[in-house]
Design an enzyme around this catalytic site. Structure first.
Site, PDB file in Angstrom:
ATOM      1  N   GLY A 455       0.914  -1.244   0.050  1.00  0.00           N
ATOM      2  CA  GLY A 455       0.104   0.077   0.364  1.00  0.00           C
ATOM      3  C   GLY A 455       1.176   1.291  -0.119  1.00  0.00           C
ATOM      4  O   GLY A 455       0.357   2.791  -0.764  1.00  0.00           O
ATOM      5  N   GLU A 456       1.910   1.421   0.505  1.00  0.00           N
ATOM      6  CA  GLU A 456       2.908   2.692   0.359  1.00  0.00           C
ATOM      7  C   GLU A 456       3.253   2.772  -1.054  1.00  0.00           C
ATOM      8  O   GLU A 456       3.677   2.385  -1.403  1.00  0.00           O
ATOM      9  CB  GLU A 456       4.110   2.294   1.113  1.00  0.00           C
ATOM     10  N   ALA A 457       3.038   4.244  -1.130  1.00  0.00           N
ATOM     11  CA  ALA A 457       3.960   4.392  -1.990  1.00  0.00           C
ATOM     12  C   ALA A 457       5.095   4.555  -2.997  1.00  0.00           C
ATOM     13  O   ALA A 457       5.518   4.029  -3.962  1.00  0.00           O
ATOM     14  CB  ALA A 457       3.149   5.652  -3.069  1.00  0.00           C
TER      15      ALA A 457
END
Length: 1497
Positions: A455-457
């Site tokens: 989920g982390e960009a």
């Protein structure tokens, strides 16, 4: 209708054949066995393939199967046209069975459903009747893989029961006949269909029922069960089918969540039974598979071949394993094992160890994956530590690609991490993907199907960046993207598009125009073609980018378990799940349709161990829950049968933990353990008891520690039998049916039944009625069948192997101890059984019996010391009976079995102080001796050990009985069986010694000493027997065995008697000991004498211990005195043998005695020294004389009382008045000078206990007593030297003759004493005589100094020394000088000592002149009177020497003699002086002989 369908099938086959333009005839294949079983009503439509004649040549498969045969099959060729036809028909049937049904509920009469059912029935018939070619030809095998298995993957999840059932039947047939070729397909069917249906909560009861029915048939084939474990659970790339199957069946058997499945209680019970039946079948298969390893103690070859009797069948004993395989006719194990298979599969050799290693590796990998899915780094670290994963980034990347069980989310998170190593792994992961020739979206799909994007960009950014670089690297010729940046931005935008279009949270979806606009200028400030972006938008809109379906499904099924609100929702949900399952299974089947996996047909027995190790826990849970929660008899029967099989397997393979767990479960459900209550006993509990008994009977060789639980239950069963039969006794004998007892009240019985949970059921009438109902419910435990079965366990113990019988006995003893632990009502059921099995097993080989008796004997040790006399009596009596039986067998020489067997008697006698028990032990031993004396060998040691314990008893009856038996043994049995009893001869003597030392029975003591004397006769008469006996004395020289085993024990024990007993007994012992020495000493070796005298000298060592003064004094006066004389007698008798080795020791001992503060012992020491020298002196060598004289010198030095000259009382002040001497007191003190030595010793030196000592301090008394004894010793030593040199009484006679001669005035006549020549003078050298003279002179000097010190004598007298008169040493002063003068004058006239005359003369002149000078100074008249005999001796001896010598003496003595004349002398002395002066006149020519007034003598 069926006929029409078949016509369609045939027409289709013909049409296909025509399309393929078959023009070449095929070669016949004789006996081609591919016939379909005819269906009812369509016999004319049968497809016949048997007995076809050879009518053509072979037809290539590539000519006929253009579209359906892959390239690798091109080489396969049919050998007959009918083979091709069969193939085409088979393929058509498979395709027909896959035709979809119409929408909505299926119509049983619809053409689609009926055609599907018929096609499946025909396929089943084909497979069941398939011949060798069909089962082995590659084309047919591939057809099964490509068509039939795919068809089954769809029909196997059909909601139509008929279709589902036929699919299961076809699968069974495939599993039976084709499993070696369908390893991966079978895995898919199990994993995706069977087990999913069992596990999902929404599947219908009908589906579960049909699946479990099928599993029942699979689980009944041992070969199939073992093959499933070997090929799947032991394959790193396969699922754990066997483990998962057992776990699922266990859950079903436990009835978990039955209400959630929408089942009725009856349906749930039926399903539970089927689950249990499957589990039991699996265990039966394991038992059957490993039966060759099983050894039945009752001579049965194995559990499967055991044919129970009718009685055993009625009792639930015996496992019905005879028809397991035949119950499933479709599963032919000879076919399933691969016999006759000639296909293309490569068989893997069956190596159990290798498979076990693989299984362990698989478990490691699975645990590592489990850790990874929680925390990736931990999982990777674990796998690397276990050596299952490399350390390089490439290794990890490959692992992430290949392992589908990894959590996609965790993989994505791991790949997206920013650490250097994680980046390296991510780069390697992407580099291992091949995007060559792939369009961008397809490449992105491939990339993202292996993991879930984090989920982390920033993580997504790193992943997309590497993906873009890899894509451009793989597609360098493409011209669409100006650089990797374009691919990177586009990939990112596609991810965003997918999220936007397919996320339910996004309501305003992105349009195509918006998407195109978003991507403007991304291609190096230029736009990508709108058509290209439009195509991407449409493709993503049509199908989102997602992970692989298998992973998606695996995650959803594991993570979500939807709750079912009602039946309609459940069916809807189930249909959805079935569709998903079919979809997944079909995909997997198609994926493996061309794969080949080696299949192993298990043959080794060792596979069962890891199989059971894997599943024993869920099996135990299923059986335990079944027994605990369900009262259904069928369920209980299945559970008990399963537990029994599990115990058998655990026993065979030595799996102690598992075996103990199952046996404990049985024990728990028998309700016989202490934590249970017998009030709840039902039929299933009765059956459990019977099963437990059966296990004990059939698996006894393997039970080990599990015997404890079994025997505890049997013990409690006896209590239950008592309740069932209404017997309530005090349980103080064996089993309830064998003892008689009175009926007790319920109140008194309460404690007895506590262990069965009945303590609260005794009391009121209602409770009595309840008790009656309980008796009825447990009455079956007392049935004849149960009683016989229990007895059979104990009688059958003879058939247990060596290790098993030891375990059995050990735990039986432990249970017996628990039974006996009750302080009020101990039970002896197990104790009686111990006695019984001892009888049964006594004929085992001695090695085994020794191990058994080591346990039982220790138990009898404890039981025989039980505080309850009834228990102890039973134990001792049982020991007696067993011992009598054991002794009947006899024993060979040098064995110790009897000693081990009889040791409990010894222990009981030692530890149990009860007179009753001790008396009983003695009587038992006496009975053994009287009846089995001829057979006893090593057991004599125990017998004498028991009597040794009895000998110190205070009970007269015990001592008397024991002594009578001991006397009988010594006097009679030893006479007959002495060689057999040699090993315990010293024990017998030791036993007699203990009897002698019992002060309470003096008559017995005396008789015991007599018997010890009697034992000496055996040693004397039978030395050869002792010499030849070896036993454990192998390190003892044969010549010394008579001493070590015979004489030494006798003499040693006599010395013990002397040291321990009272005066009369020890005196008798001392007498006997020296009698034996004197009687048999001529047979003793020299070194024996050394050992012997070490024992003898212990008599004196006893006095070195601190004791009461009176006892010590008595000991010295009696025993030591007696022993001292006896030692000297023995030394004299055996002088030749002893003088070299023992003289120094004897002299040292005499020296010690003389130094003791005991006048009698000191006198005895000097007397013994005197006797020793007088009796043996003529045999002394110069060296021996030197030792003797040195000893005398040492004695003189150590006994001179120097303290007499220096002692002062504490705080004394000098008083000048003390210097004034009281002559009257001196005269009084010197009034008894003429008494002999012994008389003088008694009269002058008072005893320390005299009245005159009472006033003085104890310290002074003790000191003075010691000084007095030293004075006595000095006198005794002087007399001893005189007696040794001149023989006793010689000097006294000489003095008397001198006095008589002086009275007659005939001094010149020679005086001759008869005993004069018997002294040792002539045997002693001058050097030795001078040593003695030194002693005498020193003693004379000391006494003279003391007698002259009047002040010191007064101090001592006033302090209480010596009583009423002042102390003096007058006798010592005169006797020492007299002895000295005698020796010197004897040497002076001895011609043989002429060389010493000068030294003698010098010493003589010195001594005499000092003596005369001292005499002149004496003022006391009594003192001068004491010197009368001395002066008479000096003058007389001087007168008898030659004139030359006389001249020298006269010159020296003349002045002193003149001074002496002034004293008032006695007439005799005056006459001698007269003679002396006359002689002077003659010698010095003062006068002539004629002038002498007396005639010459």
């Amino acid at each position: 209708m069926v006929q029409g369908i078949l016509e369609d099938v045939v027409e289709s086959a013909v049409k296909v054949a025509e399309e393929k333009q078959v023009t070449e005839p095929a070669k016949a294949l004789p006996a081609l066995e591919t016939a379909d079983t005819p269906l009812s009503g369509s016999s004319n439509e049968n497809v016949q393939t048997n007995g076809i004649s050879d009518d053509g040549q072979s037809v290539s498969s590539t000519d006929n199967l253009e579209t359906d045969v892959s390239g690798h099959q091109a080489a396969a060729r049919f050998s007959h046209v009918l083979q091709k036809d069969a193939f085409l028909v088979f393929r058509s049937l498979c395709k027909l069975s896959m035709k979809p049904l119409g929408e909505g509920p299926p119509d049983p009469k619809s053409h689609e459903l009926r055609s599907k059912v018929v096609s499946l029935q025909l396929l089943l018939s084909v497979l069941q009747n398939a011949g060798l070619v069909f089962r082995t030809h590659e084309m047919f095998i591939n057809a099964i893989k490509q068509y039939l298995c795919v068809a089954l993957s769809k029909n196997g999840v059909s909601s139509v029961p008929d279709v589902f059932e036929l699919s299961l039947a076809i699968f069974l047939t495939l599993l039976s006949n084709f499993k070696t070729h369908l390893k991966m397909q079978i895995e898919v069917f199990f994993k995706e269909i069977f087990l999913n249906i069992l596990e999902t909560s929404s599947s219908s009861f009908e589906h579960k029922w049909m699946v479990i029915q099928t599993l029942t048939r699979i689980c009944a084939d041992a070969q199939c069960v073992v093959d499933i474990y070997v090929n799947y659970d032991c394959d790193l790339n396969a699922a754990n089918i066997f483990e998962r199957l057992v776990n699922d069946l266990s859950k079903i058997a436990q009835g978990r969540s039955g209400h959630e499945l929408g089942m009725t209680p009856l349906q749930e019970l039926s399903l539970r039974k089927k689950g249990l039946e499957c589990l039991v079948s699996i265990l039966k298969c394991m038992v059957e598979w490993s039966k060759d390893l099983y050894v039945n103690p009752n001579h049965q070859t194995g559990l499967g071949s055991y044919k129970p009797s009718e009685q055993e069948m009625a009792e639930g004993k015996g496992l019905d394993t005879g028809g397991r395989r035949s119950s499933v006719s479709s599963l032919d194990s000879t076919v399933s094992s691969g016999v006759g298979s000639v296909g293309t599969q490569t068989a893997v050799p069956d190596d159990p160890e290798q498979f076990e290693v693989i299984k362990q590796q698989k478990e490691i990998i699975e645990h590592g994956i489990e850790l990874f899915n929680k925390k990736p780094k931990r999982g990777i670290q674990y796998l690397q530590e276990q050596g299952m994963l490399g350390s390089t980034a490439e290794d990890l990347a490959q692992f992430l690609h290949q392992e589908e069980r990894l959590c996609s989310t965790q993989v994505g998170e791991f790949l997206g991490e920013s650490s250097k190593f994680n980046k390296e792994v991510m780069y390697a992961y992407v580099d291992q993907l091949d995007f060559c020739g792939k369009d961008f979206v397809s490449a992105l799909r491939i990339f993202l199907e292996g993991f879930r994007l984090p989920g982390e960009a920033q993580k997504i950014d790193r992943l997309m960046e590497k993906f873009a670089a890899r894509y451009i690297e793989c597609n360098q010729r493409q011209t669409l993207f100006a650089s990797a940046d374009t691919a990177y931005v586009l990939a990112y935008s596609i991810i965003m598009l997918t999220t936007d279009l397919h996320s339910p949270q996004v309501k305003n979806k992105m349009t195509k125009e918006q998407y195109i606009k978003m991507n403007r200028g991304i291609n190096d400030s230029k736009d990508l073609p709108e058509e290209y972006l439009s195509t991407i938008y449409e493709e993503i809109e049509g199908k989102k980018i997602a992970m692989k379906e298998t992973k998606e499904y695996a995650i959803t099924t594991k993570c979500s378990k939807p709750s079912v609100a009602n039946e309609k929702q459940r069916r809807l949900l189930y249909n959805l799940e079935m569709e998903q399952m079919a979809k997944t299974a079909k995909a997997l089947m198609e994926a493996v349709s061309h794969a080949k996996a080696p299949f192993t047909s298990a043959t080794h027995l060792d596979h069962v161990r890891p199989m059971f190790k894997l599943v024993w826990t869920p099996l135990l849970a299923a059986y335990s829950v079944g027994l605990q929660n369900c009262d259904d008899t069928e369920v209980a029967s299945l559970c008990l049968e399963g537990i029994r099989c599990a115990i058998r397997i655990a026993c065979i393979f030595g799996m102690q933990l598992e075996r103990d767990a199952y046996v404990q479960a049985l024990a728990r459900f028998s309700l016989l353990t202490a934590s249970s209550s017998i009030t709840e006993m039902k039929q299933k509990n009765i059956d459990t008891i019977k099963t437990l008994i059966t296990v004990a009977h059939t698996d006894g060789n393997y039970l080990g520690n599990s015997w404890h639980e079994i025997l505890k239950c049997i013990s409690q069963l006896e209590l239950a039998q008592l309740i069932g039969t209404g017997v309530k006794t005090r349980y103080l004998s064996g089993s309830g049916r064998e003892r008689e007892g009175t009926i007790k009240s319920y109140a008194s019985a309460g404690e007895e039944f506590m262990s069965l949970g009945l303590g609260n059921l005794v009391g009121s009438g209602a409770e009595k009625r309840h008790m009656a109902s309980i008796q009825e419910s447990v009455g079956e435990t007392s049935s004849q069948s149960v009683v016989v079965a229990v007895d059979r366990i104990f009688t059958g113990s003879t058939r247990l192997d060596g290790n098993a019988i030891v375990d059995f006995v050990r735990w039986l003893c432990a249970v017996s101890m628990d039974e006996l632990a009750s302080p009020h009502h101990p039970r002896m059921f197990s104790l009686q059984k111990i006695v019984e099995i001892s009888y049964y097993n006594m004929n085992r080989i001695r090695l085994q019996w020794s191990r058994i008796w080591h346990v039982i004997g220790d138990h009898f040790n404890k039981v025989g010391c039980n505080p309850n006399e009834d228990v102890a009596i039973f134990a001792v009596d049982s020991l007696r009976q067993l011992s009598m039986k054991f002794l009947e067998k006899g024993e060979l020489a040098n064995f110790r079995f009897q000693k081990d067997f009889l040791r409990p008697f010894e222990h009981i006698m030692k530890k149990n102080r009860s007179p009753t028990i001790r008396d009983m032990v003695i009587r038992c031993i006496a009975q053994m001796v009287n009846s089995q004396a001829g057979n006893i060998r090593s057991g004599w040691k125990n017998i004498f050990a028991v009597f040794h314990q009895a000998a110190s008893d205070h009970d007269g009856n015990i001592v008397e009985l024991a002594f009578q038996t001991t006397a009988h043994i010594v006097t009679n049995i030893f006479q007959q069986h002495f060689p057999a009893a040699i090993d315990s001869f010293q024990d017998a003597v030791k036993c007699l010694s203990e009897f002698a030392c019992n002060v309470a029975f003096p008559d017995t003591s005396m008789e015991a000493i007599r018997l010890i004397r009697y034992c000496a006769k055996y040693v004397s008469e039978r030395p050869q027997v002792l010499r030849e006996y070896t036993s454990d004395d192998m390190n003892v020289a044969p010549g010394d065995r008579v001493w070590v085993r015979g004489w030494f024990p006798i003499l040693f024990e006599l010395s013990c008697i002397i040291n321990r007993c009272k005066l009369d007994v020890r005196t008798r012992g001392l007498t006997v000991m020296f009698e034996i020495m004197k009687s048999y000493g001529h047979t003793f070796e020299k070194h024996w004498w050394q050992d012997l005298f070490r024992i003898v000298f212990r008599i004196f060592d006893n006095m070195k211990l601190p004791e009461q003064q009176t006892e010590k004094s008595e000991w010295m006066t009696t025993t030591c005195n007696h022993a001292l004389y006896a030692i000297c007698d023995v030394f004299t008798q055996f002088y030749e043998a002893l003088h070299e080795i023992l003289l120094p020791d004897i002299l040292a001992q005499l020296h010690w005695c003389v130094k003791q503060d005991n006048e009698q012992l000191a006198r005895s020491g000097t007397n013994c020294l005197e006797n020793l020298v007088i009796l043996n002196g003529q045999k002394f060598s110069p060296e021996v004389w030197g030792q003797t004289c040195n000893c005398m010198l040492e004695i003189f030095k150590t006994t001179i009382p120097h303290v007499l000259l220096t002692w002062k009382p504490v705080g004394m002040e000098e008083d000048s008045s003390e210097k004034h001497l009281d002559l009257d007191l001196d005269r009084q003190s010197l009034s008894s000078m003429d008494k002999n030595a012994s008389e003088r010793g008694q009269s002058q030196y008072s005893n320390p206990t005299d009245e005159s000592w009472k006033g003085g301090p104890y310290a002074n008394q003790k000191l003075f007593a010691g000084l007095l004894i030293k004075c006595v010793v000095q006198l005794e030593l002087i007399q001893t030297i005189d007696n040794i040199v001149f023989y006793p009484a010689t000097s006294k006679k000489e003095d008397a003759e001198h006095m008589a001669a002086a009275q007659r005035d005939t001094l010149d006549a020679d005086i001759h004493i008869d005993t004069e020549d018997q002294g040792m003078y002539k045997y002693m050298s001058s050097h030795h005589l001078f040593k003695l003279l030194d002693c005498l002179q020193e003693s004379h000097s000391f006494s003279k100094a003391f007698n002259s010190n009047y002040e010191q004598r007064t101090v001592l007298w006033r302090a209480g020394f010596k009583g009423k008169s002042k102390p003096n040493l007058l006798k010592q002063e005169t006797s020492s000088l007299a002895c000295c003068l005698r020796i010197l004058f004897r040497m002076y006239v001895d011609e043989s000592r002429r060389e010493a005359w000068a030294a003698v003369q010098q010493r003589l002149l010195s001594v005499c002149s000092e003596a005369l000078a001292y005499f002149i100074t004496v003022n006391s008249e009594s003192h001068r009177e004491a010197w009368t005999n001395l002066l008479l001796l000096l003058l007389t001896k001087t007168l008898k020497i030659s004139d030359d010598k006389f001249r020298a003496h006269a010159c020296t003595y003349y002045p002193f003699l003149c001074e002496i004349m002034q004293f008032d002398l006695i007439p005799e002395l005056r006459a001698v002086l007269r003679r002396f002066f006359l002689r002077i006149g003659l010698v010095f020519n003062i006068c002539s002989p004629q002038e002498q007034p007396l005639p010459a003598c």
